[in-house]
Structure formats: structure tokens, C-alpha cells
Enzyme design. Structure first.
Site, PDB file in Angstrom:
ATOM      1  N   ARG A   1      -2.448   1.778  -2.231  1.00 45.76           N
ATOM      2  CA  ARG A   1      -1.022   1.814  -2.554  1.00 45.76           C
ATOM      3  C   ARG A   1      -0.388   0.452  -2.281  1.00 45.76           C
ATOM      4  NH1 ARG A   1      -2.312   5.832  -4.623  1.00 45.76           N
ATOM      5  NH2 ARG A   1      -1.639   7.980  -4.267  1.00 45.76           N
TER       6      ARG A   1
ATOM      7  N   HIS B   1      -3.423  -1.696 -11.845  1.00 46.50           N
ATOM      8  CA  HIS B   1      -3.583  -0.322 -11.358  1.00 46.50           C
ATOM      9  C   HIS B   1      -4.580   0.452 -12.220  1.00 46.50           C
ATOM     10  CE1 HIS B   1      -1.291   2.738  -8.700  1.00 46.50           C
ATOM     11  NE2 HIS B   1      -2.567   3.054  -8.796  1.00 46.50           N
TER      12      HIS B   1
ATOM     13  N   GLU C   1       5.839  -1.605 -10.423  1.00 42.69           N
ATOM     14  CA  GLU C   1       4.916  -1.780 -11.547  1.00 42.69           C
ATOM     15  C   GLU C   1       5.662  -1.580 -12.864  1.00 42.69           C
ATOM     16  OE1 GLU C   1       1.648   0.892 -10.905  1.00 42.69           O
ATOM     17  OE2 GLU C   1       0.936  -0.171  -9.132  1.00 42.69           O
TER      18      GLU C   1
END
Length: 306
Positions: free
Chosen positions: A231, A277, A260
Site C-alpha cells: 500500500r 499498481h 493514483e
């Protein structure tokens, strides 16, 4: 009568294989796709969760009481291994069943982590960039053998990473205060004891609370490598930048960010590998995870109707 709907949170659902989407349709549901193709905000979620939306296939959206209480959701199925973005107490109070897919991303994320680590310590990204610029620069990297690697968080992914790395003759130490098992074959250190002796630090922890900030970076040895595929909030970006500027950190990899898509100051550092990601983004991993999530959702909704 209108069909009940399932809202899809992640922007890339069923892109690689349509079978998870077809499974929802075969069970009589209408699919409501994420129209923004990015992580949904709280307001966007509230607006999308109309009365006929009974299920949510969730990514990393912030699912708090305010969002869930204004919905007609019967079930939330997280496509992924963590639940830190979902207020589980509120979901229980509101009668919303929550599930997740702990096994789907394990192999993909673990393999990706080891691949990035090897690439990082041998400076492959830098040499690749050099050659694309027609520059013949031979850079000296490091071997894994003999290095001490701290794995912060020893769940499914952390354990698989340890298994993959064991063949490299490294010393693996674990940092996990919640680990109850005694027979894990590795020493379980406190963070304060692990950081000063680690050559490589890999974060596989759950949750969002920051683990590595200024105080923790001060404890680390010179020339350490840091990898965070977990994370974004687990690692202080400001502290990392200070450590990079002071040469305390030899290199870093981040696959997850607090905001993001990411376009922050780390893009300027050649010794920082940034990926969007995609730790779980293998064909096999995504299809399994999405299929598991759909099956979990269908089962939860059916349970609510009994």
C-alpha cells in the site's frame, strides 16, 4: 422490471478474459462499469450506487459508512487480498456481506517482487535506458547471495516471496508483530532490530498506517534497497525522497501510491522503479482473482435472499 445491477470498481475488470463478466450476465445481472477508468472518489461512488445496484466488485475505493449507508448494497466483493479500504464494522451494521480474494494475487505479486528486486540490484532499468540513448555504460550491481532481506508482513505473499528467495542463499528475517506461528523457519524481529541489519527491505504488510518514515529511515544501513508492492501509505514519500537525496537509499521500487495515477516527485529519480499498481496483473492471476470475486459476490447476494 429493471435488472439488478453490479457496479464494477476497478477500471480494468475483465480486460484480459471476459468470463468473469459473462458469469455476472449469465446470472441475470446488468453490469455498471466504472466510467472514469480510475479509482472512484467517495462522491462518485455515492452517485453510482443507485437503488438498483445490489453488489459491488471493489478495488481500492474508500468504502466508509457514508458511502455504504446511502446505497442498497447487499454485498461487496473485494478483488484483491486486502480489506483496509472497507469499513467492516459499518458494513456489518448495515447488513452488507464483505468478501475478498486472498489467494488470487499471491503468485503474481511474489514473482513480480523477486523479478523487480533482481532487476534493481543489477541496475537493469538504468542500463536499458542508457542503451536506448545509445550510451554503452557498464554498471556494477550487487549479488543477492549473502544479503539480509527483511520482509515486513508475513502473510501469503510474504511467505511466497521468502520461498522464492530461499534458493539465492540469502538470510531472510521477518517483521510481523501479529504473527502467532512459531514454526515459520525464520526469525521474527521487531522493526527496530530488523532495519539496521537489512540490506533489502520488502513491504508486504496489510493496512494503511505508515510503517517507514523519518525515524525508521534513520535506523537503516547505508545503501539499502526498499521495495513496496503493498500500500502506498505504508511508506512516507517525503522520508524516502530525503533518504534518496542523502544517498542513504541505493534504490527503491513502488507499485502502489497514496494518490493514483501517480505523477509525483519520484519520477525524477533514475534509481527508483515505478510501476502503475500492476503487481497482480498476470493473465492467470487476474482471471482467478476476478472469477473468485464474482463467485463470492453471487454467493453473498444469494445468502442475503434466503
Amino acid at each position: 422490471m429493471n435488472k439488478e445491477k453490479i457496479l464494477i470498481g476497478p477500471s480494468t475488470f475483465a480486460e484480459l478474459d471476459k468470463s468473469p463478466q459473462e458469469l455476472l450476465i449469465a446470472n441475470g445481472y446488468e453490469i455498471l462499469d466504472n466510467p472514469y477508468k480510475r479509482k472512484l472518489t467517495e462522491i462518485e461512488l455515492i452517485n453510482l450506487l443507485e437503488d438498483d445496484v445490489v453488489g459491488l466488485l471493489a478495488g481500492l475505493e474508500n468504502l466508509n459508512y457514508n458511502v455504504m449507508s446511502q446505497s442498497s448494497l447487499k454485498a461487496i466483493s473485494r478483488i484483491g487480498s486486502g480489506l483496509s479500504n472497507i469499513d467492516l464494522d459499518s458494513a456489518k451494521t448495515l447488513g452488507i456481506e464483505v468478501t475478498y480474494t486472498p489467494n488470487g494475487p499471491t503468485i503474481a505479486v511474489a514473482e513480480f517482487t523477486v523479478g523487480i528486486l533482481l532487476s534493481m540490484i543489477r541496475m537493469m532499468p538504468e542500463m536499458n535506458q542508457d542503451l536506448h540513448l545509445k550510451e554503452w555504460n557498464k554498471r556494477i550491481g550487487f549479488q543477492l547471495e549473502g544479503k539480509t532481506i527483511a520482509i515486513i508482513g508475513f502473510g501469503r505473499i510474504g511467505r511466497h516471496v521468502a520461498s522464492l528467495l530461499s534458493s539465492f542463499k540469502v538470510k531472510i528475517i521477518v517483521v510481523d508483530p501479529y504473527l502467532e506461528e512459531q514454526n515459520i523457519n525464520y526469525q521474527n524481529f521487531s522493526l527496530e532490530k530488523a532495519l539496521p541489519i537489512s540490506d533489502i527491505i520488502i513491504i508486504h504488510s496489510s493496512g494503511d498506517k505508515c510503517i517507514l518514515s523519518d525515524d525508521e529511515f534513520a535506523m537503516m544501513k547505508e545503501g539499502v534497497f526498499i521495495l513496496n508492492p503493498a500500500r502506498g501509505g505504508l511508506l512516507s514519500e517525503k522520508a524516502l525522497i530525503k533518504a534518496l537525496d542523502s544517498k542513504k537509499i541505493a534504490g527503491a521500487w513502488l507499485d502502489s501510491f497514496e494518490i493514483e495515477p501517480y505523477s509525483g516527485p519520484l519520477v525524477k529519480y533514475n534509481n527508483v522503479i515505478l510501476t502503475p499498481h500492476v503487481g497482480s496483473y498476470t493473465l492467470e492471476g487476474r482471471v482467478k482473482m476476478e472469477t473468485d470475486a464474482v463467485n463470492n459476490l453471487l454467493k453473498s447476494i444469494n445468502n442475503k435472499r434466503q
